[in-house]
Motif scaffolding. Structure first.
Motif, PDB file in Angstrom:
ATOM      1  N   GLU A 129       0.941  -1.244  -0.015  1.00 44.13           N
ATOM      2  CA  GLU A 129      -0.135  -0.209  -0.005  1.00 44.13           C
ATOM      3  C   GLU A 129       0.758   1.577  -0.341  1.00 44.13           C
ATOM      4  O   GLU A 129       0.016   2.223  -0.599  1.00 44.13           O
ATOM      5  CB  GLU A 129      -0.851  -0.229   1.207  1.00 44.13           C
ATOM      6  N   GLU A 130       2.057   1.309   1.211  1.00 39.12           N
ATOM      7  CA  GLU A 130       2.707   2.015   0.738  1.00 39.12           C
ATOM      8  C   GLU A 130       3.721   2.846  -0.476  1.00 39.12           C
ATOM      9  O   GLU A 130       3.560   3.627  -0.507  1.00 39.12           O
ATOM     10  CB  GLU A 130       4.207   2.296   1.761  1.00 39.12           C
ATOM     11  N   LYS A 131       4.058   1.486  -0.535  1.00 39.46           N
ATOM     12  CA  LYS A 131       4.880   1.499  -1.952  1.00 39.46           C
ATOM     13  C   LYS A 131       3.159   2.161  -3.099  1.00 39.46           C
ATOM     14  O   LYS A 131       3.863   3.136  -4.022  1.00 39.46           O
ATOM     15  CB  LYS A 131       4.946   0.412  -2.676  1.00 39.46           C
ATOM     16  N   ASP A 132       2.138   1.830  -3.549  1.00 35.31           N
ATOM     17  CA  ASP A 132       1.329   2.221  -4.635  1.00 35.31           C
ATOM     18  C   ASP A 132       1.333   3.216  -4.542  1.00 35.31           C
ATOM     19  O   ASP A 132       1.242   4.245  -4.817  1.00 35.31           O
ATOM     20  CB  ASP A 132       0.136   1.397  -4.517  1.00 35.31           C
ATOM     21  N   ARG A 133       0.956   4.140  -2.989  1.00 32.77           N
ATOM     22  CA  ARG A 133       0.664   5.150  -3.164  1.00 32.77           C
ATOM     23  C   ARG A 133       2.605   6.292  -2.876  1.00 32.77           C
ATOM     24  O   ARG A 133       1.870   7.362  -3.647  1.00 32.77           O
ATOM     25  CB  ARG A 133       0.767   5.904  -0.944  1.00 32.77           C
ATOM     26  N   VAL A 134       3.221   6.436  -2.522  1.00 32.68           N
ATOM     27  CA  VAL A 134       4.663   6.455  -3.244  1.00 32.68           C
ATOM     28  C   VAL A 134       4.348   6.498  -4.497  1.00 32.68           C
ATOM     29  O   VAL A 134       4.998   7.449  -5.092  1.00 32.68           O
ATOM     30  CB  VAL A 134       5.895   6.316  -2.685  1.00 32.68           C
ATOM     31  N   MET A 135       4.613   5.626  -5.418  1.00 35.45           N
ATOM     32  CA  MET A 135       4.285   5.706  -6.783  1.00 35.45           C
ATOM     33  C   MET A 135       3.420   6.253  -7.513  1.00 35.45           C
ATOM     34  O   MET A 135       4.362   6.680  -8.569  1.00 35.45           O
ATOM     35  CB  MET A 135       4.071   3.687  -7.215  1.00 35.45           C
ATOM     36  N   GLU A 136       1.626   6.774  -7.429  1.00 37.93           N
ATOM     37  CA  GLU A 136       1.544   7.584  -7.509  1.00 37.93           C
ATOM     38  C   GLU A 136       1.979   8.733  -7.809  1.00 37.93           C
ATOM     39  O   GLU A 136       1.882   9.155  -9.066  1.00 37.93           O
ATOM     40  CB  GLU A 136      -0.133   6.800  -7.103  1.00 37.93           C
ATOM     41  N   ALA A 137       2.410   9.281  -6.643  1.00 38.17           N
ATOM     42  CA  ALA A 137       2.701  10.655  -6.458  1.00 38.17           C
ATOM     43  C   ALA A 137       3.788  11.321  -7.364  1.00 38.17           C
ATOM     44  O   ALA A 137       4.530  11.753  -8.030  1.00 38.17           O
ATOM     45  CB  ALA A 137       2.830  10.746  -4.701  1.00 38.17           C
ATOM     46  N   ALA A 138       4.889   9.941  -7.612  1.00 39.61           N
ATOM     47  CA  ALA A 138       5.790  10.093  -8.329  1.00 39.61           C
ATOM     48  C   ALA A 138       5.450   9.869  -9.384  1.00 39.61           C
ATOM     49  O   ALA A 138       5.891  10.922 -10.862  1.00 39.61           O
ATOM     50  CB  ALA A 138       7.213   9.040  -8.048  1.00 39.61           C
ATOM     51  N   LEU A 139       5.212   9.489  -9.918  1.00 42.75           N
ATOM     52  CA  LEU A 139       4.455   9.286 -11.462  1.00 42.75           C
ATOM     53  C   LEU A 139       3.454  10.896 -11.918  1.00 42.75           C
ATOM     54  O   LEU A 139       4.077  10.679 -13.361  1.00 42.75           O
ATOM     55  CB  LEU A 139       2.973   7.850 -11.568  1.00 42.75           C
ATOM     56  N   LYS A 140       2.489  10.906 -10.835  1.00 43.34           N
ATOM     57  CA  LYS A 140       1.897  11.943 -11.424  1.00 43.34           C
ATOM     58  C   LYS A 140       2.938  13.890 -11.620  1.00 43.34           C
ATOM     59  O   LYS A 140       3.234  13.452 -12.967  1.00 43.34           O
ATOM     60  CB  LYS A 140       1.000  12.883 -10.373  1.00 43.34           C
TER      61      LYS A 140
END
Length: 211
Positions: A102-113
């Motif tokens: 869940e933490e990886k998904d959150r960080v990834m999504e912010a970084a991708l944006k």
């Protein structure tokens, strides 16, 4: 390291290495800066010439806009590296537990944006530069018109390159609505400015070939 300030040789060496940055986005921004500078050179070779006195004001205006864009492109070379590094780190985050995933998904999504924002801006600046080349090619010194054609081609290459950096990031996003919005922005920029660059190139080519 500021990738806009290192030597050409060092930039190329790092670009061809395993280092995560610079990459395609930064390279596209640099190509955009080079393309814009070629148009600016046409303006520099036109200003002050009696034969082109009628367009002197236009050339001064175009050169001011080109100077600004050159600086913005160089800033984006560095910005692309800055937004990619967090994304690169995010890919390496652990995902063994549900909480970690869940933490990886959150960080990834912010970084991708964030990683989408810079190539979209590069594309927008490429569009501005291509519009300048339209005028540089139409009004500038005939002795340097080939440089306007080369500049337009370079800016199109930067436009295309930056678009792929948008699409690779949107492809990994969980928020498909936002991914679609970014894709549509990139699609629209390609649709508007790709053909414009092609027209400039063909016009210059046909003039040089006397067709």
């Amino acid at each position: 390291m500021n990738f806009a300030e290192i030597s050409c040789a060092e930039f190329i060496s790092r670009l061809g290495s395993k280092a995560p940055v610079p990459g395609g986005g930064g390279a596209s921004a640099l190509v955009g800066a080079v393309g814009t500078a070629l148009g600016n050179m046409v303006g520099a070779l036109t200003v002050g010439k009696k034969k082109y006195a009628e367009v002197e004001g236009d050339m001064i205006r175009l050169r001011e806009a080109a100077e600004k864009l050159q600086g913005e492109f160089l800033t984006l070379v560095q910005r692309d590296a800055e937004v990619f590094e967090p994304l690169s780190r995010a890919y390496g985050l652990p995902k063994e537990t549900e909480a970690q995933r869940e933490e990886k998904d959150r960080v990834m999504e912010a970084a991708l944006k964030e990683a989408c924002s810079v190539p979209l801006e590069i594309m927008s600046k490429c569009g501005e530069a291509i519009r300048l080349h339209e005028e540089f090619a139409a009004k500038g010194s005939r002795l340097a018109v080939s440089d306007a054609g080369v500049g337009a081609a370079f800016c199109k290459a930067a436009l295309l390159g930056a678009s792929l950096n948008v699409y690779i990031n949107t492809g990994a996003m969980k928020d498909r609505a936002l991914a679609g919005e970014y894709n549509r922005k990139a699609d629209a920029l390609l649709a508007e400015y790709g053909p414009c660059s092609d027209r400039i190139f063909e016009s210059v080519k046909n003039y040089l070939k006397k067709e």
